[in-house]
Scaffold this motif. Structure first.
Motif, PDB file in Angstrom:
ATOM      1  N   LEU A  15       9.978  -4.004   0.595  1.00 30.97           N
ATOM      2  CA  LEU A  15       9.916  -4.733  -0.836  1.00 30.97           C
ATOM      3  C   LEU A  15       9.492  -4.471  -1.857  1.00 30.97           C
ATOM      4  CD1 LEU A  15       9.459  -8.022   1.553  1.00 30.97           C
ATOM      5  CD2 LEU A  15      11.117  -7.227   0.326  1.00 30.97           C
ATOM      6  N   GLY A  16       9.084  -2.994  -2.270  1.00 26.46           N
ATOM      7  CA  GLY A  16       8.555  -3.141  -3.400  1.00 26.46           C
ATOM      8  C   GLY A  16       8.981  -3.159  -4.821  1.00 26.46           C
ATOM      9  N   SER A  17       8.003  -3.763  -5.925  1.00 27.18           N
ATOM     10  CA  SER A  17       8.776  -4.017  -6.715  1.00 27.18           C
ATOM     11  C   SER A  17       9.268  -2.980  -7.725  1.00 27.18           C
ATOM     12  CB  SER A  17       7.479  -3.977  -8.249  1.00 27.18           C
ATOM     13  OG  SER A  17       6.518  -3.200  -7.592  1.00 27.18           O
ATOM     14  N   ASP A  38       6.581   4.997   1.646  1.00 25.28           N
ATOM     15  CA  ASP A  38       6.114   3.705   2.842  1.00 25.28           C
ATOM     16  C   ASP A  38       4.768   3.399   2.354  1.00 25.28           C
ATOM     17  OD1 ASP A  38       5.469   2.604   4.811  1.00 25.28           O
ATOM     18  OD2 ASP A  38       5.736   4.030   6.130  1.00 25.28           O
ATOM     19  N   MET A  39       4.720   2.265   1.871  1.00 24.01           N
ATOM     20  CA  MET A  39       4.036   1.596   1.323  1.00 24.01           C
ATOM     21  C   MET A  39       2.720   1.412   2.253  1.00 24.01           C
ATOM     22  SD  MET A  39       5.000  -0.263  -2.005  1.00 24.01           S
ATOM     23  CE  MET A  39       5.823  -1.627  -1.194  1.00 24.01           C
ATOM     24  N   LEU A  40       3.162   1.220   3.548  1.00 19.22           N
ATOM     25  CA  LEU A  40       2.024   0.859   4.847  1.00 19.22           C
ATOM     26  C   LEU A  40       1.893   2.242   5.390  1.00 19.22           C
ATOM     27  CD1 LEU A  40       4.144  -2.054   6.249  1.00 19.22           C
ATOM     28  CD2 LEU A  40       1.989  -2.334   4.578  1.00 19.22           C
ATOM     29  N   GLU A  42       2.899   6.316   4.249  1.00 19.50           N
ATOM     30  CA  GLU A  42       2.404   7.453   3.232  1.00 19.50           C
ATOM     31  C   GLU A  42       1.196   7.229   2.303  1.00 19.50           C
ATOM     32  OE1 GLU A  42       6.702   7.889   2.322  1.00 19.50           O
ATOM     33  OE2 GLU A  42       5.377   9.692   3.172  1.00 19.50           O
ATOM     34  N   MET A  43       2.009   6.038   1.750  1.00 17.77           N
ATOM     35  CA  MET A  43       1.160   5.430   0.584  1.00 17.77           C
ATOM     36  C   MET A  43       0.026   5.816   0.501  1.00 17.77           C
ATOM     37  SD  MET A  43       1.522   1.966  -2.282  1.00 17.77           S
ATOM     38  CE  MET A  43       0.650   1.216  -1.057  1.00 17.77           C
ATOM     39  N   ARG A  44      -0.831   5.955   2.088  1.00 20.64           N
ATOM     40  CA  ARG A  44      -2.164   5.843   2.350  1.00 20.64           C
ATOM     41  C   ARG A  44      -3.116   7.061   1.862  1.00 20.64           C
ATOM     42  NH1 ARG A  44      -2.955   0.007   1.469  1.00 20.64           N
ATOM     43  NH2 ARG A  44      -0.333  -0.569   1.971  1.00 20.64           N
ATOM     44  N   ARG A  54      -4.748   3.939  -7.727  1.00 22.59           N
ATOM     45  CA  ARG A  54      -5.198   2.964  -6.997  1.00 22.59           C
ATOM     46  C   ARG A  54      -4.021   2.381  -6.549  1.00 22.59           C
ATOM     47  NH1 ARG A  54      -4.758   3.751 -12.249  1.00 22.59           N
ATOM     48  NH2 ARG A  54      -3.160   4.327 -12.564  1.00 22.59           N
ATOM     49  N   VAL A  55      -3.372   3.618  -5.335  1.00 23.84           N
ATOM     50  CA  VAL A  55      -2.624   3.407  -4.275  1.00 23.84           C
ATOM     51  C   VAL A  55      -1.608   2.520  -4.868  1.00 23.84           C
ATOM     52  CG1 VAL A  55      -3.173   3.714  -2.113  1.00 23.84           C
ATOM     53  CG2 VAL A  55      -5.012   3.905  -3.639  1.00 23.84           C
ATOM     54  N   GLU A  56      -0.899   2.744  -5.894  1.00 24.33           N
ATOM     55  CA  GLU A  56       0.310   2.077  -5.956  1.00 24.33           C
ATOM     56  C   GLU A  56       1.929   2.051  -6.001  1.00 24.33           C
ATOM     57  OE1 GLU A  56      -2.343  -3.066  -7.262  1.00 24.33           O
ATOM     58  OE2 GLU A  56      -1.418  -0.676  -8.626  1.00 24.33           O
ATOM     59  N   THR A  69       2.052   5.576 -14.520  1.00 23.46           N
ATOM     60  CA  THR A  69       1.721   4.482 -13.510  1.00 23.46           C
ATOM     61  C   THR A  69       2.330   3.029 -14.405  1.00 23.46           C
ATOM     62  OG1 THR A  69      -0.536   4.107 -12.823  1.00 23.46           O
ATOM     63  CG2 THR A  69       0.688   5.417 -11.725  1.00 23.46           C
ATOM     64  N   GLU A  70       2.088   1.969 -13.288  1.00 25.37           N
ATOM     65  CA  GLU A  70       2.059   1.311 -14.054  1.00 25.37           C
ATOM     66  C   GLU A  70       3.666   0.167 -14.946  1.00 25.37           C
ATOM     67  OE1 GLU A  70      -0.565  -1.544 -13.961  1.00 25.37           O
ATOM     68  OE2 GLU A  70      -1.880   0.357 -13.050  1.00 25.37           O
ATOM     69  N   THR A  71       4.256  -1.216 -13.809  1.00 29.56           N
ATOM     70  CA  THR A  71       5.187  -1.389 -14.100  1.00 29.56           C
ATOM     71  C   THR A  71       5.317  -1.254 -15.751  1.00 29.56           C
ATOM     72  OG1 THR A  71       5.378  -2.575 -11.993  1.00 29.56           O
ATOM     73  CG2 THR A  71       6.521  -2.598 -13.556  1.00 29.56           C
ATOM     74  N   MET A  72       4.564  -2.003 -16.396  1.00 29.54           N
ATOM     75  CA  MET A  72       4.533  -2.054 -18.525  1.00 29.54           C
ATOM     76  C   MET A  72       4.551  -1.089 -18.950  1.00 29.54           C
ATOM     77  SD  MET A  72       2.800  -6.347 -19.519  1.00 29.54           S
ATOM     78  CE  MET A  72       1.791  -6.269 -18.456  1.00 29.54           C
ATOM     79  N   LEU A 121      -1.443 -11.524   4.772  1.00 29.37           N
ATOM     80  CA  LEU A 121      -0.641 -10.489   5.283  1.00 29.37           C
ATOM     81  C   LEU A 121      -1.479  -9.791   5.968  1.00 29.37           C
ATOM     82  CD1 LEU A 121       2.662 -11.230   6.792  1.00 29.37           C
ATOM     83  CD2 LEU A 121       2.763  -9.546   5.139  1.00 29.37           C
ATOM     84  N   GLU A 122      -2.042  -9.249   5.340  1.00 25.77           N
ATOM     85  CA  GLU A 122      -2.562  -7.286   5.598  1.00 25.77           C
ATOM     86  C   GLU A 122      -4.313  -7.988   5.795  1.00 25.77           C
ATOM     87  OE1 GLU A 122      -1.775  -5.195   1.894  1.00 25.77           O
ATOM     88  OE2 GLU A 122       0.641  -5.540   1.931  1.00 25.77           O
ATOM     89  N   ALA A 123      -4.832  -9.055   6.014  1.00 26.34           N
ATOM     90  CA  ALA A 123      -6.553  -8.730   5.889  1.00 26.34           C
ATOM     91  C   ALA A 123      -6.357  -8.888   7.884  1.00 26.34           C
ATOM     92  CB  ALA A 123      -7.047  -9.996   5.493  1.00 26.34           C
TER      93      ALA A 123
HETATM   94  N1  LIG Z   1      -0.055  -2.877 -11.856  1.00 26.82           N
HETATM   95  C1  LIG Z   1       0.347  -2.476 -10.972  1.00 26.82           C
HETATM   96  C2  LIG Z   1       0.577  -3.085  -9.842  1.00 26.82           C
HETATM   97  C3  LIG Z   1       2.333  -2.689  -8.833  1.00 26.82           C
HETATM   98  C4  LIG Z   1       2.304  -3.653  -7.091  1.00 26.82           C
HETATM   99  O1  LIG Z   1       1.762  -4.655  -7.230  1.00 26.82           O
HETATM  100  N2  LIG Z   1       2.550  -2.471  -6.256  1.00 26.82           N
HETATM  101  C5  LIG Z   1       2.033  -3.247  -4.952  1.00 26.82           C
HETATM  102  C6  LIG Z   1       4.059  -2.760  -4.625  1.00 26.82           C
HETATM  103  S1  LIG Z   1       4.952  -3.785  -5.248  1.00 26.82           S
HETATM  104  C7  LIG Z   1       1.763  -2.067  -4.402  1.00 26.82           C
HETATM  105  O2  LIG Z   1       1.537  -0.478  -4.513  1.00 26.82           O
HETATM  106  N3  LIG Z   1       0.401  -2.650  -3.463  1.00 26.82           N
HETATM  107  C8  LIG Z   1      -0.455  -2.164  -2.563  1.00 26.82           C
HETATM  108  C9  LIG Z   1      -0.060  -2.078  -1.359  1.00 26.82           C
HETATM  109  O3  LIG Z   1       0.761  -2.175  -0.716  1.00 26.82           O
HETATM  110  O4  LIG Z   1      -1.178  -1.793  -0.704  1.00 26.82           O
HETATM  111  C10 LIG Z   1       1.976  -1.796 -11.497  1.00 26.82           C
HETATM  112  O5  LIG Z   1       2.737  -2.999 -12.720  1.00 26.82           O
HETATM  113  O6  LIG Z   1       2.952  -1.950 -11.522  1.00 26.82           O
END
Ligand SMILES: N[C@@H](CCC(=O)N[C@@H](CS)C(=O)NCC(=O)O)C(=O)O
Length: 242
Positions: A15-17, A38-40, A42-44, A54-56, A69-72, A121-123
């Motif tokens: 469900l990534g943005s 896989d954000m849960l 290999e992203m770590r 920033r691990v995103e 990086t960064e969506t904007m 969810l993740e805590a």
């Molecule tokens: N400020 C970043 C935020 C991106 C963001 O929130 N990414 C989420 C996934 S949609 C993420 O990687 N979260 C880290 C995680 O799930 O631990 C952007 O706009 O690109």
């Protein structure tokens, strides 16, 4: 990285943005490649942290091997490479300003509203009481941002007229989180729901979701191949070291 090759965008799952920006690349129609993250998992890793401290996701590796990086920032990178104005407007015009306003709102207030629900969810070590407090806060923030977006949307098919733009793409990557978190009743926001349905039926977005899910998919043809994340990380780290 090769001196100049196609840009590579991450497709973060679940469900990534990023799915929004994948949709934008499809609409733009210029060659690009994707790497699934896989954000849960290999992203770590430390290797990924060297790519994005920033691990995103999303992360874009440009054709020259620069990491963005960064969506904007990635949305503006796309805007600068859209001379035919397929998904953007001429910078400096009122329409371009309005597009930036939408992308900024969607990427900050609208996206951030879901944050407490992701934390709940993740805590893993949190008490149920604390999680419920977070969920309650999240539901209230998501409702407020939905009310605000509902009021911003006009009568046109897309956020800025009769064709989809970067704003619709950024919207689509995140708006679906409502279902996952059951944050609000989507039927209370008919304009948002209609926009979601329109974009979620669009082949570009369907392609983005299929890639995210690891399913075979035929996109517009602009996506020139999936690159294993390990290759991207290796090449990016040797480019950084060079
Ligand atoms: N400020 C970043 C935020 C991106 C963001 O929130 N990414 C989420 C996934 S949609 C993420 O990687 N979260 C880290 C995680 O799930 O631990 C952007 O706009 O690109």
């Amino acid at each position: 990285m090769n001196p100049i090759s196609e840009p590579i965008l991450t497709s973060g799952f679940p469900l990534g943005s990023s799915a929004g920006l994948v949709t934008a690349f499809e609409w733009l129609g210029q060659p690009y490649r994707l790497t699934r993250v896989d954000m849960l998992g290999e992203m770590r890793t430390d290797a990924y942290k060297r790519l994005n401290g920033r691990v995103e996701t999303p992360v874009l590796i440009t054709g020259e091997g620069r990491v963005l990086t960064e969506t904007m920032a990635i949305a503006l990178w796309l805007e600068a490479r859209d001379p035919d104005r397929r998904i953007s407007f001429e910078p400096g015009t009122p329409k371009a300003d309005r597009l930036h306003q939408y992308v900024a709102f969607l990427n900050t207030g609208f996206t951030g509203a879901f944050f407490p629900m992701w934390v709940a969810l993740e805590a893993e070590d949190a008490t149920e009481e604390y999680r419920e407090t977070l969920r309650k806060l999240g539901r209230s923030l998501v409702a407020t941002r939905h009310e605000q977006l509902e009021a911003m949307i006009g009568d046109s098919d897309y956020l800025l007229g009769d064709r989809p733009t970067l704003a619709d793409a950024v919207f689509a990557g995140v708006a679906r989180w409502v279902d996952f978190h059951k944050a609000v009743d989507p039927r209370h926001y008919p304009r948002i729901l209609a926009l979601r349905k329109r974009i979620e039926a669009d082949p570009a977005f369907c392609f983005a979701v299929a890639i995210e899910d690891g399913k075979p998919a035929a996109g517009s043809g602009a996506m020139k191949g999936l690159v294993p994340l390990a290759d991207v990380l290796r090449k990016a780290s040797s480019a950084l070291a060079a």
